[in-house]
Write a protein that holds these residues in place. Structure first.
Motif, PDB file in Angstrom:
ATOM      1  N   GLU A   1     114.854 -33.750 103.718  1.00  0.00           N
ATOM      2  CA  GLU A   1     115.980 -33.462 104.586  1.00  0.00           C
ATOM      3  C   GLU A   1     116.337 -34.767 105.278  1.00  0.00           C
ATOM      4  OE1 GLU A   1     115.290 -30.630 107.667  1.00  0.00           O
ATOM      5  OE2 GLU A   1     113.707 -31.792 108.645  1.00  0.00           O
TER       6      GLU A   1
ATOM      7  N   SER B   1     118.291 -34.516 110.888  1.00  0.00           N
ATOM      8  CA  SER B   1     118.263 -33.182 110.280  1.00  0.00           C
ATOM      9  C   SER B   1     119.289 -32.274 110.942  1.00  0.00           C
ATOM     10  CB  SER B   1     116.860 -32.579 110.361  1.00  0.00           C
ATOM     11  OG  SER B   1     116.441 -32.428 111.709  1.00  0.00           O
ATOM     12  N   TRP B   2     119.502 -32.436 112.257  1.00  0.00           N
ATOM     13  CA  TRP B   2     120.547 -31.681 112.952  1.00  0.00           C
ATOM     14  C   TRP B   2     121.919 -32.077 112.411  1.00  0.00           C
ATOM     15  CZ3 TRP B   2     124.871 -32.576 115.916  1.00  0.00           C
ATOM     16  CH2 TRP B   2     125.347 -31.509 116.687  1.00  0.00           C
TER      17      TRP B   2
ATOM     18  N   ARG C   1     122.706 -30.542 108.948  1.00  0.00           N
ATOM     19  CA  ARG C   1     123.156 -29.150 108.963  1.00  0.00           C
ATOM     20  C   ARG C   1     124.633 -29.049 109.345  1.00  0.00           C
ATOM     21  NH1 ARG C   1     117.923 -28.808 111.194  1.00  0.00           N
ATOM     22  NH2 ARG C   1     118.702 -28.747 113.352  1.00  0.00           N
ATOM     23  N   ARG C   2     125.035 -29.825 110.318  1.00  0.00           N
ATOM     24  CA  ARG C   2     126.432 -29.802 110.740  1.00  0.00           C
ATOM     25  C   ARG C   2     127.344 -30.406 109.678  1.00  0.00           C
ATOM     26  NH1 ARG C   2     127.510 -29.146 116.054  1.00  0.00           N
ATOM     27  NH2 ARG C   2     129.619 -28.864 115.197  1.00  0.00           N
TER      28      ARG C   2
ATOM     29  N   HIS D   1     126.796 -30.406 106.466  1.00  0.00           N
ATOM     30  CA  HIS D   1     126.903 -29.444 105.359  1.00  0.00           C
ATOM     31  C   HIS D   1     127.940 -28.364 105.678  1.00  0.00           C
ATOM     32  CE1 HIS D   1     125.694 -27.364 101.738  1.00  0.00           C
ATOM     33  NE2 HIS D   1     125.524 -26.240 102.434  1.00  0.00           N
ATOM     34  N   GLU D   2     127.949 -27.908 106.926  1.00  0.00           N
ATOM     35  CA  GLU D   2     128.941 -26.909 107.319  1.00  0.00           C
ATOM     36  C   GLU D   2     130.359 -27.449 107.158  1.00  0.00           C
ATOM     37  OE1 GLU D   2     127.987 -25.997 111.330  1.00  0.00           O
ATOM     38  OE2 GLU D   2     126.084 -24.986 110.852  1.00  0.00           O
TER      39      GLU D   2
END
Length: 557
Positions: free
Chosen positions: A41, A117-118, A121-122, A124-125
């Motif tokens: 990740e 990693s945070w 995720r954002r 990817h959205e």
């Protein structure tokens, strides 16, 4: 043949701050964007000293691009900033708040695994909304060309992919930048090496020992005689429940002194000044290292070729000028500007249109002026000459030097000089600024620390043993091309997981008898590698990244 491959409007290689910023802005522009990340990740391959700046003059910050970023992905905001000049047990401290707050809206300590990693995720959205997304465990191993023109990327785990824009945000060891002929690893003086420990400390103890509130943080820098005359210094940053403590040195100086990075880090960790902050308790969570570009010498003025643009460390965009250490914020600016450049030139038949526009935006935004200040070039032409350096050193060692530095007026002037962005941006890279002058300041003005330190840092073997590895058996990512001591011996001491007296690291030297003669040769074991890239500069190697998800995995970064 390239028509047969999967195609995206944009490919971003690497999901660190620069890659995340590029992907977010591309998605904002409605661009179909695929992000390829080598780690399990984002953040699992990344290391940083730990300060992320939001500059007032910057066109973009991560807080601008991602709602809730500072609240959810960073550690403590840095409210206190100091530099400690050290001579033995004497320390003279200057408050650098004015320098720290110059052009600064905010500054937070960060740990890369948590932050990146945070961001992943954002990202990817956001990219999923435009037909793309983030793929992890994918190593981009090269550039795809059609009739000499860059049109896409090749991967270990996937078929080649074509794109209208390729953003190389794959870090200081960027294979794409090297393959494109835009960056190289030829000159040690263009690089720093950073070594870092993350140390476990209770949040309440941090508040008490650093005299800060739970929503405040401190940054401390260290220079003087505690680093064996190597040009560079140390740092300490407060996280929520840990401290990031490390050293950053000019790579050519490490080689000249044959200094071993882990020992220089230990010299800082065991100095009495730090004993009060540790409370004589030391629990090291993680040991890490990375190579760092010196933007004053290495930042590429035209970081593009065809459809490929470089951002962040891949383009040499790391500002290190005296007490100013900024890199991640410039990567964010560069990534976002690269995306904006593509949005403006989208559909242009010229493959280099976005790259040219990106280069202009770097100049117009003032980013390149920060990375490659003209004042430094002028000062370097005189200040880094051996004759000039020698003359200055002789003055400092004389009674005249003590008289000039030791009076109260000089003390006040020195603190003002340390806080001057103008002066620190033109500081020559010599022993004077890193070692001699700080040592003399401490000798003349410092207070003596009367207590000792009982800290015992882990051994190098223990540090390697505590790291997490997924070894790619049968696929070594480094090949030692020349085993001779002359060609590759520097790696034995410069590698942060190797040492002259330790046989368990990547590099070791040993006497070998052949046909009645004895020769000292260097051997390599890639298993304990932390992928810093140091040996690619100092030794005769063929260096590449491990395959996706393989090799070291950082828990803290």
């Amino acid at each position: 043949m390239t028509d047969e491959y999967e195609h995206y409007e944009a490919i971003v290689v690497g999901c660190g701050p620069g890659g995340a910023a590029a992907a977010a802005r591309l998605a904002d522009h409605g661009v179909e964007t695929l992000v390829l990340e080598r780690g399990t990740e984002a953040g699992s391959k990344n290391v940083s000293g730990g300060l992320l700046y939001g500059e007032s003059s910057a066109p973009y910050t991560l807080a601008d691009l991602f709602d809730g970023f500072r609240e959810e992905a960073t550690e403590r905001p840095v409210t206190d900033y100091y530099i400690h000049n050290v001579a033995g047990n004497k320390v003279k401290t200057y408050d650098l708040t004015d320098l720290h707050e110059h052009d600064t809206d905010w500054c937070d300590a960060v740990l890369r695994r948590e932050m990146d990693s945070w961001l992943e995720r954002r990202v990817h959205e956001k990219t999923s909304e435009t037909g793309g997304g983030v793929l992890t465990n994918v190593r981009v191993n090269g550039l795809l060309e059609d009739d000499g023109e860059i049109v896409g990327v090749t991967c270990d785990e996937l078929e080649p992919i074509t794109a209208d824009l390729i953003v190389a945000a794959d870090g200081v060891n960027s294979e794409l930048a090297r393959e494109a002929g835009l960056m190289d690893w030829e000159e040690p003086e263009e690089w720093f090496q950073g070594v870092k420990a993350v140390v476990d400390v209770d949040p309440a103890a941090i508040d008490d020992r650093f005299d800060i509130g739970s929503d405040e943080g401190a940054a401390h820098l260290f220079s003087g005689d505690l680093f064996d005359d190597v040009r560079g210094g140390g740092f300490l940053y407060t996280n929520e429940d840990s401290l990031s403590i490390g050293t950053v040195f000019h790579l050519d100086s490490l080689l000249e002194r044959e200094a071993e990075p882990h020992e220089l880090l230990d010299a800082l960790l065991t100095h009495p000044l730090l004993a009060g902050w540790f409370g004589n308790e030391y629990d090291e969570r993680e040991y890490a290292a990375k190579l760092v570009p010196d933007s004053k010498k290495a930042a590429h003025r035209s970081p593009y070729r065809d459809r490929l643009v470089l951002v962040g460390d891949a383009a040499g965009q790391m500002q290190a000028q005296g007490p100013i250490i900024k890199g991640m914020n410039h990567a964010v600016t560069a990534g976002a500007l690269a995306a904006d450049a593509f949005a403006v030139t989208r559909g242009n038949a010229d493959p280099a249109a976005a790259g040219r526009r990106y280069t202009k935006l770097l100049e117009d935004s003032g980013t390149m002026a920060k990375l490659r200040p003209r004042r430094y070039d002028l000062a370097r032409a005189v200040g880094e000459r051996e004759a000039v350096t020698g003359a200055v050193e002789r003055v400092l060692e004389s009674p005249l030097g003590s008289l000039a530095v030791g009076n109260p007026i000089a003390d006040r002037l020195l603190e003002r000089a340390y806080n001057s962005p103008f002066l620190v941006s033109m500081l020559p890279d010599t022993k004077t600024g890193y070692v001699s002058l700080p040592t003399l300041i401490a000798e003349e003005h410092g207070k003596t620390i009367h207590w000792g330190s009982e800290i015992e840092p882990p051994t190098l073997e223990e540090r390697i043993g505590d790291l997490t590895y997924d070894t790619d058996v049968g696929n070594p990512h480094i090949e030692l091309l020349d085993q001779s001591l002359d060609a590759s011996g520097a790696a034995v001491t410069a590698c942060p997981v190797s040492a002259e007296d330790f046989g368990g690291g990547c590099y070791r030297s040993e006497a070998v008898k052949t046909n009645g003669t004895e020769e000292t040769l260097v051997s390599l074991d890639t298993q304990p590698c932390v992928e810093c890239g140091t040996c690619a500069v100092v030794a005769d190697t063929e260096w590449e990244h491990p395959r996706g998800g393989k090799g070291v995995e950082y828990r803290e970064g």
